[in-house]
Design a protein around this motif. Structure first.
Motif, mmCIF file in Angstrom:
data_model
loop_
_atom_site.group_PDB
_atom_site.id
_atom_site.type_symbol
_atom_site.label_atom_id
_atom_site.label_comp_id
_atom_site.label_asym_id
_atom_site.label_seq_id
_atom_site.Cartn_x
_atom_site.Cartn_y
_atom_site.Cartn_z
ATOM 1 N N GLN A 208 0.933 -1.106 0.060
ATOM 2 C CA GLN A 208 0.013 -0.193 -0.100
ATOM 3 C C GLN A 208 0.859 1.241 0.096
ATOM 4 O O GLN A 208 2.014 1.220 0.098
ATOM 5 C CB GLN A 208 -0.872 0.000 1.220
ATOM 6 C CG GLN A 208 -1.984 -1.304 1.227
ATOM 7 C CD GLN A 208 -2.688 -1.428 0.162
ATOM 8 O OE1 GLN A 208 -3.523 -0.674 -0.304
ATOM 9 N NE2 GLN A 208 -2.359 -2.574 -0.831
ATOM 10 N N PRO A 209 0.328 2.568 -0.291
ATOM 11 C CA PRO A 209 1.077 3.882 -0.185
ATOM 12 C C PRO A 209 1.668 4.050 0.845
ATOM 13 O O PRO A 209 2.950 4.405 0.903
ATOM 14 C CB PRO A 209 -0.052 4.765 -0.436
ATOM 15 C CG PRO A 209 -1.094 3.986 -1.453
ATOM 16 C CD PRO A 209 -1.090 2.515 -0.881
ATOM 17 N N VAL A 219 -8.491 -8.232 2.229
ATOM 18 C CA VAL A 219 -8.424 -8.159 3.573
ATOM 19 C C VAL A 219 -7.738 -6.934 4.053
ATOM 20 O O VAL A 219 -6.530 -6.967 4.003
ATOM 21 C CB VAL A 219 -7.890 -9.333 4.116
ATOM 22 C CG1 VAL A 219 -7.871 -9.104 5.794
ATOM 23 C CG2 VAL A 219 -8.675 -10.546 3.842
ATOM 24 N N PRO A 220 -8.360 -5.695 4.212
ATOM 25 C CA PRO A 220 -7.551 -4.367 4.189
ATOM 26 C C PRO A 220 -7.006 -4.047 5.690
ATOM 27 O O PRO A 220 -7.324 -2.904 5.874
ATOM 28 C CB PRO A 220 -8.642 -3.257 3.670
ATOM 29 C CG PRO A 220 -10.022 -3.904 4.084
ATOM 30 C CD PRO A 220 -9.823 -5.417 3.945
ATOM 31 N N ALA A 260 10.675 2.331 6.490
ATOM 32 C CA ALA A 260 10.387 3.607 6.933
ATOM 33 C C ALA A 260 9.129 3.581 7.633
ATOM 34 O O ALA A 260 9.076 4.289 8.623
ATOM 35 C CB ALA A 260 10.590 4.722 5.574
ATOM 36 N N THR A 261 8.048 2.896 7.281
ATOM 37 C CA THR A 261 6.822 3.050 8.204
ATOM 38 C C THR A 261 6.910 2.256 9.421
ATOM 39 O O THR A 261 6.542 2.635 10.517
ATOM 40 C CB THR A 261 5.685 2.596 7.002
ATOM 41 O OG1 THR A 261 5.649 3.295 6.089
ATOM 42 C CG2 THR A 261 4.317 2.463 7.973
ATOM 43 N N LEU A 262 7.719 1.011 9.361
ATOM 44 C CA LEU A 262 7.859 0.434 10.646
ATOM 45 C C LEU A 262 8.503 1.323 11.420
ATOM 46 O O LEU A 262 8.098 1.168 12.774
ATOM 47 C CB LEU A 262 8.636 -0.971 10.202
ATOM 48 C CG LEU A 262 7.763 -1.927 9.319
ATOM 49 C CD1 LEU A 262 8.818 -3.045 9.011
ATOM 50 C CD2 LEU A 262 6.520 -2.459 10.256
ATOM 51 N N LEU A 263 9.377 2.007 11.184
ATOM 52 C CA LEU A 263 10.136 2.834 12.242
ATOM 53 C C LEU A 263 9.095 3.835 12.904
ATOM 54 O O LEU A 263 9.113 3.989 13.983
ATOM 55 C CB LEU A 263 11.117 3.683 11.373
ATOM 56 C CG LEU A 263 12.139 4.175 12.137
ATOM 57 C CD1 LEU A 263 13.098 3.414 12.963
ATOM 58 C CD2 LEU A 263 13.129 5.298 11.517
#
Length: 371
Positions: A208-209, A219-220, A260-263
């Motif tokens: 996803q973005p 399954v979102p 980067a998002t996990l951070l």
């Protein structure tokens, strides 16, 4: 309260004692050598698991495979030949009396088994391991056969993908692990090249973005361990994917976007949650271990900025190991989980102690820290 005090002492000591971003010099009791040994020995003492059921499995299950592979990787990284030999001895009956426990390579959850004999071959150089593992890896891209074949299996096969494609994010560890291992064992680029092509399809279909992944197209929800499989799969693939592979830039882009998002989603205590982006969900150890492994690997390989991601990976490791009990079992592991378009379904999953979904990534982390 006592556990919290111990955790804070370990965490604070670990951060102060080390240079920023370092993944070395851990406090006593928290080093990868000590933790890896404890969890690997726990694996050796455990019978073949069957997803929490009291009865033995009909075939070796994928959580056991992932733990076995992790223990062997740790044995190699730590230079522990005695542990390696014990892990090989556990495998020996699968060539004889327990041959029926070898999974048929007819589904991603079965085919990942090949990663274990391929690792044993790399360490022991016995032809029987290579023959078994290579046969399994080859059948993943062979003619569709078995009870799990569906009409779309043939379509995927005709496109040059594995007929076992199903577009669940779990697949991107299961497929990648065995194909990357076949490449490491043989040096034949066809294995790693086709795994890379497969990875790009999954990235284009499911990422996803924000960099995270839905469990499946319908399954979102950003389920923790599902995203963990993807993070670990990209890491396993990239650490062996040749620099001239045309799909490498796309995979690296997807990997860095996810990291980067996990951070940003990492909790204050260093853990990640059952639903990665949902602060109301509980801290879950299997996804935390997988994300930690992915970050350790990225820092060690130079893909990620050490000053940014090193402290996050260190903090996660030091938090994760506080969930390991006196038996060497890790707590707060989400039970085996099917996909479902329902947020509450994920929040209500049972929290298990000692499940190999959680044991495996601890060993992956220990091995990665020592590489």
């Amino acid at each position: 309260m006592k556990r919290l005090m111990i955790f804070m002492m370990i965490l604070n000591y670990g951060i102060v004692d080390a240079q920023p971003g370092t993944l070395k010099h851990f406090p006593k009791g928290s080093s990868p050598e000590e933790i890896g040994k404890r969890v690997a020995n726990r694996f050796l003492a455990s019978p073949h698991p069957n997803f929490g059921r009291p009865t033995p499995p009909s075939v070796i299950t994928y959580p056991e495979v992932c733990t076995w592979y992790g223990a062997l990787s740790f044995a190699r990284a730590s230079g522990d030949k005695l542990l390696r030999d014990k892990l090989a001895k556990r495998f020996d009956p699968l060539f004889g009396d327990e041959a029926a426990l070898v999974p048929p390579p007819d589904h991603v959850d079965h085919t990942v088994f090949g990663a274990v004999p391929l690792e044993l071959y790399q360490q022991l150089k016995e032809q029987r391991y290579l023959d078994m593992g290579k046969t399994i890896a080859d059948k993943q891209w062979g003619t569709p056969e078995g009870a799990h074949v569906k009409p779309e299996s043939v379509v995927y096969s005709d496109q040059g993908l594995t007929w076992q494609t199903r577009l669940w994010i779990d697949d991107m560890f299961m497929i990648t692990a065995v194909q990357a291992q076949a490449y490491r064992a043989t040096g034949n680029k066809q294995y790693i090249d086709r795994a890379a092509r497969e990875m790009v399809v999954y990235l284009d279909s499911l990422q996803q973005p924000n960099g995270l992944f839905y469990h499946a197209p319908d399954v979102p929800f950003f389920w923790g361990r599902g995203n963990g499989w993807m993070a670990a799969g990209m890491s396993e693939l990239l650490r062996s994917l040749p620099s001239d592979n045309p799909d490498r830039p796309r995979i690296m882009q997807g990997y860095k976007k996810m990291m980067a998002t996990l951070l940003k989603c990492q909790a204050e205590d260093g853990m990640w949650r059952q639903l990665v982006d949902d602060p109301a969900s509980w801290q879950e150890t299997s996804c935390t271990g997988m994300f930690t492994f992915a970050m350790i690997t990225g820092v060690k390989q130079g893909w990620l900025d050490a000053a940014t991601y090193g402290p996050a990976a260190r903090k996660a490791w030091l938090a994760l190991i506080t969930y390991i009990d006196e038996n060497g079992d890790i707590r707060e592991v989400c039970e085996g989980t099917n996909k479902k378009n329902d947020r509450q379904y994920y929040l209500d999953r049972k929290r298990i102690t000692g499940d190999m979904h959680g044991q495996a990534p601890v060993l992956w982390c220990a091995a990665a820290l020592l590489r």
